[in-house]
Every structure is written in structure tokens, then in C-alpha cells.
Design an enzyme around this catalytic site. Structure first.
Site, PDB file in Angstrom:
ATOM      1  N   LYS A 115      -9.149 -49.772  79.389  1.00  0.00           N
ATOM      2  CA  LYS A 115      -9.576 -50.693  78.326  1.00  0.00           C
ATOM      3  C   LYS A 115     -11.008 -51.095  78.631  1.00  0.00           C
ATOM      4  O   LYS A 115     -11.430 -51.076  79.783  1.00  0.00           O
ATOM      5  CB  LYS A 115      -8.680 -51.940  78.320  1.00  0.00           C
ATOM      6  CG  LYS A 115      -8.700 -52.710  77.017  1.00  0.00           C
ATOM      7  CD  LYS A 115      -7.731 -52.164  75.989  1.00  0.00           C
ATOM      8  CE  LYS A 115      -7.944 -52.818  74.650  1.00  0.00           C
ATOM      9  NZ  LYS A 115      -6.941 -52.374  73.654  1.00  0.00           N
TER      10      LYS A 115
ATOM     11  N   ASP B  23     -10.662 -51.568  69.111  1.00  0.00           N
ATOM     12  CA  ASP B  23      -9.751 -52.714  69.277  1.00  0.00           C
ATOM     13  C   ASP B  23     -10.424 -53.832  68.474  1.00  0.00           C
ATOM     14  O   ASP B  23     -11.209 -53.531  67.554  1.00  0.00           O
ATOM     15  CB  ASP B  23      -9.593 -53.075  70.769  1.00  0.00           C
ATOM     16  CG  ASP B  23      -8.491 -54.122  71.015  1.00  0.00           C
ATOM     17  OD1 ASP B  23      -7.312 -53.781  70.908  1.00  0.00           O
ATOM     18  OD2 ASP B  23      -8.820 -55.306  71.294  1.00  0.00           O
TER      19      ASP B  23
END
Ligand code: NDP
Length: 446
Positions: free
Chosen positions: A126, A166
């Protein structure tokens, strides 16, 4: 608390101070996994859980860029390369002012289990930045993305680490990031997913997280002989996940009565129909406006600074951000007749809220299982890029549905409790763990 979980958590907290979201995510997983590991000592002896909780690599870097006034701005960029036991690191980039190391570590940690559940060969990662795209011109967003990628490009690659979107990173940002990667590396590869369809993207990728969450909810209901048809649904957020969750609920005959953003929420008792949704998508994706404008346009109530958990509904799809439902909210939802929670967002429920769901035995699909459709179709985008062959919409959607069914089946396999209750939290945690853990055992002490 189980003393073994307590001991494990005290080490995590000591090693990772001031990262409450990371502690929260690890704690939830440890509660499911430590009893399982005690029964399966091979994982214990090889310290697999201890290793999974430590990122393989953390990158943190300066992102200088010049705004429209000619002033230098400095943001901080991150990439957490958490685990590559079953494939290249894979996970989104988040651009939001609240981004910090602890939040990205929680997201990367969850991603490892989620990616494993999809059955596709993807490790977990991430990244992102504390850059706030809100109120910035396209030009500023482009300059920021170019500077961010200038550093990130040294560390990623189609066989190493493949980021996606995201919060705050959608089609526009992926385009600028990809353009800069291509320019620096002089290669056209599937280094990012969520690309536009004309240059290597997959059909259904924008829809995948929302659609997948709704498919997962349908699977949970099917076990009870029920479906979403005729159900009143509460959705939070109004970004990518919320939009396509709403679209699929409408298609399956449910009624969505709320949408929200960081300013507040709208309550539309008549339901957000396809025309209103198309208007809201244009508002959010093109005009980049606020959800309050929906209430003005369609003459319904707007609740400034509030979240939609007071509203009566049968099913709830939190699709905005982490920790947006606490125990009080959970109690209100259940008192108002909610029978199902399917998390489109990552970790939207606090641990106390999850306890309330468990006690009342409602259907609860945690994010790492319910919202895995997004990364699953990212995985399918990687496959199509490698083959240099695009699949049809029907083919990708069919594969997405198959993957969501398989994730559901894995949760049932590992989460079946006495009676007919399924503990989806335990099911997702153990189901996601086993494949990664076995790969780590095979690969030695790495
Ligand atoms: P978007 O940026 O497209 O939308 C985010 C939405 O949530 C916006 O409506 C935003 O409001 C709202 N929001 C963001 N932060 C807050 C906050 N602190 N308080 C209240 N509202 C907030 O992001 P996505 O739809 O992609 O992501 C939503 C959630 O889904 C996140 O938890 C993400 O991690 C998760 N997720 C996303 C996936 C994907 O494929 N995109 C995959 C799996 C999970 P505003 O416009 O005011 O900022």
C-alpha cells in the site's frame, strides 16, 4: 483478552509506537489467528505471524512540486511493501491529508490477507501521500503525481510492485502516474492497475470494488434464503466504491437511501435511482463538487457534519473510510432493523462496533473479504496486460462473480461456528493466512 494475544500485541505496540490503526488491524487478525496457530504449531515455530506483521520494506520520501502560484510545496510519499510470498506487492495508493505511516501499514497488512483470498498470485502493499487533491487544479495534481512517480518508479515494476488507486486516486491520477513512469523507464508495462481502457486498463475495474461488495452481500443473504431485492440500503461515501455499490444494488432491486462525503450525508427516502446516480457521479467525478448539492438538486434532506447511521435500513454498505461506525452507531443500526453489513471501505467499523455485530449475530462481511473484488480485477488487469489481450466486460464480470463466491466459500469453510452462524472475520483471517503462511514456510526464513 487471551494472554497469548495480549503478549503478541504488547510486542507489536512496543515496536510500532503511535500507529493505532496498525495496532487495531493486527489485533483483529491476531485474535482469529493465534488460537489457529496454537493448533498448527508449524506456523508457530516458524514465527509466521510475527514475520507477516513486519513489512518487508518501507519507503518514505520527499515529494516536492510547484503549485499554480509558483510556490514550492513539499509532501511526503510512502510505499509499504508488506509481503511478497505469493506474488508481487499489490495494493492501492491513497492521497489524503490524513495519510501517515501507521494508516498505510494497516492498509498494507489487510491487503496481504485480502489478496490471498482472491486466489490470484498477488502479494500485499500500500502507499500514498499526505497530498490533498481537493481544491487543486488538474495542473497541480499532475505536477504532484509526476514528482511522486519520479521517486516511486525506482521501486516498482510489473513483476515487483504494482500499485492501483484508493481514496483520492482515481482514473485521472493513475493516468498522470503512468505517463511519468513510462517517460522515466521508457517502457509500456502493466506497472499500475486502474488504467483507462484505451491504454491497458480492464473493463469492470472501476466498478469492481462496489460490484464485488454487493456480490459478496448477495452470497451471505443466499445462505439465509434471502436476497437484496426490495431491501432498503444505507451507503456511506460517494466516491468510487459507493457509486458502483449503489449501481449494483439498484440493478438487483434494492433501494439506496443515503450517500455521504466528508461534509455530511444526504437522505433520499425515494431512493437514488439510475438518473440521480448518474448525476451524482458527474458531480463527484467531473465537477468535483459536494454531496450537499444532491440534496439541493433533488429536494431531499442534507445532514451537515453527520454520518448516515441513524437512518432505518435493512443492509449497510460503509464505503467511505476507516473507523466510521462505532459501537453506538452499530447499536442504532441494529435497533433500526439492519440485518447485514458488507464493508466496501477498509476497516470502517471500530472493534467495539464489530463486537456489537457479533453479539447480535447479524451477517457481517469484513472489508478484507467483502471489498476484495477491486484488487481481484486489478489482478485480472495484470493478467490481460501480460497476455496483451483484453477480455470482454462479460468475461471480467463473470470472473469477478466467481472470485467473490470463492472468497465467500473460503470464509464459510474457516468461519463456520456452531449452529448455522458464520464468523466471517475468523473465516477471512484464517482463509487469507493459510496460503501466505504455507508459501512463507516453503521459502525459508526470508
Ligand atoms: P474515493 O476517494 O473515490 O471516495 C472516498 C469517499 O469517502 C468520498 O466520498 C470521501 O468524501 C469520503 N471520505 C474520505 N475520507 C473521509 C473521512 N475521513 N470522513 C468522511 N468521509 C470521507 O475513494 P474510494 O471509493 O476508492 O475508497 C473508499 C473506501 O474503500 C476506502 O476505505 C478505501 O480504502 C476502500 N477501498 C477502495 C478500493 C478501490 O478499488 N478504490 C478497493 C478496496 C477498498 P470527500 O469527497 O469529501 O473526500
Amino acid at each position: 483478552m487471551d494472554p497469548k494475544v495480549e503478549q503478541f500485541m504488547s510486542q507489536i505496540q512496543a515496536k510500532n509506537p503511535a500507529q493505532p490503526e496498525f495496532h487495531q488491524a493486527v489485533h483483529e487478525v491476531a485474535e482469529s489467528l493465534i488460537p489457529f496457530i496454537e493448533e498448527n504449531p508449524k506456523y508457530k515455530h516458524a514465527k509466521v505471524l510475527e514475520r507477516i506483521a513486519e513489512p518487508e520494506r518501507v519507503l518514505m520520501f520527499r515529494v516536492p512540486w510547484i503549485d499554480d502560484k509558483g510556490e514550492i510545496q513539499i509532501n511526503r510519499g510512502f510505499r509499504i511493501e508488506m509481503n511478497s510470498a505469493i506474488g508481487p506487492y499489490k495494493g492501492g495508493l491513497r492521497f489524503h491529508p490524513t495519510v501517515n505511516l501507521g494508516i498505510l501499514k494497516f492498509l498494507a497488512f489487510e491487503q496481504v490477507f485480502k489478496n490471498s483470498l482472491t486466489t490470484l498470485p498477488m502479494g500485499g502493499g500500500k502507499g500514498g501521500s499526505d497530498f490533498d487533491p481537493k481544491g487543486k487544479s488538474d495542473n497541480e495534481v499532475m505536477h504532484f503525481c509526476q514528482s511522486f512517480m519520479t521517486e516511486l518508479s525506482r521501486h516498482i515494476g510489473p513483476n515487483t510492485d504494482v500499485p492501483a488507486g484508493d481514496i483520492g486516486v482515481g482514473g485521472r491520477e493513475i493516468g498522470y502516474l503512468f505517463g511519468q513512469y513510462k517517460r522515466i523507464r521508457n517502457e509500456f508495462t502493466g506497472v499500475l492497475t486502474g488504467k483507462a481502457i484505451e491504454w491497458g486498463g480492464s473493463l469492470i475495474r472501476p466498478e469492481a470494488t462496489g460490484y464485488g461488495t454487493v456480490y459478496f452481500a448477495e452470497e451471505m443473504l443466499k445462505m439465509k434464503g434471502d436476497s437484496l431485492k426490495g431491501k432498503t440500503c444505507i451507503v456511506s461515501g460517494s466516491g468510487n466504491v459507493a457509486q458502483f455499490t449503489t449501481e449494483k444494488i439498484i440493478e438487483l432491486g434494492g433501494k439506496v437511501v443515503t450517500l455521504s462525503d466528508s461534509g455530511g450525508f444526504i437522505h433520499d427516502p425515494e431512493g437514488v435511482n439510475s438518473e440521480k446516480l448518474a448525476w451524482a457521479m458527474d458531480l463527484k467525478n467531473i465537477r468535483r463538487g459536494r454531496i450537499s448539492e444532491y440534496a439541493e438538486k433533488f429536494g431531499c434532506e442534507y445532514y451537515k457534519g453527520e454520518r448516515p447511521w441513524d437512518i432505518k435500513g435493512d443492509a449497510v454498505f460503509p464505503s467511505a473510510t476507516e473507523n466510521e461506525i462505532n459501537a453506538e452507531d452499530a447499536k442504532k443500526l441494529i435497533a433500526n432493523g439492519c440485518k447485514l453489513i458488507a464493508e466496501g471501505a477498509n476497516m470502517p467499523s471500530t472493534p467495539d462496533a464489530i463486537e456489537v455485530y457479533m453479539e447480535s449475530k447479524i451477517l457481517y462481511g469484513p472489508g478484507k473479504a467483502a471489498n476484495a473484488g477491486g484488487v481481484a480485477v486489478s489482478g485480472l488487469e495484470m493478467t490481460q496486460n501480460s497476455m496483451r489481450l483484453p477480455w470482454s466486460r462479460e468475461e471480467v464480470d463473470e470472473r469477478l462473480q466467481r472470485i467473490m463466491k470463492s472468497i465467500h466459500a473460503t470464509c464459510v469453510k474457516y468461519g463456520q461456528e456452531e449452529g448455522d452462524y458464520i464468523d466471517y472475520v475468523k473465516g477471512a483471517n484464517i482463509g487469507g493466512f493459510v496460503k501466505v503462511a504455507d508459501a512463507m514456510l516453503s521459502q525459508g526464513a526470508v
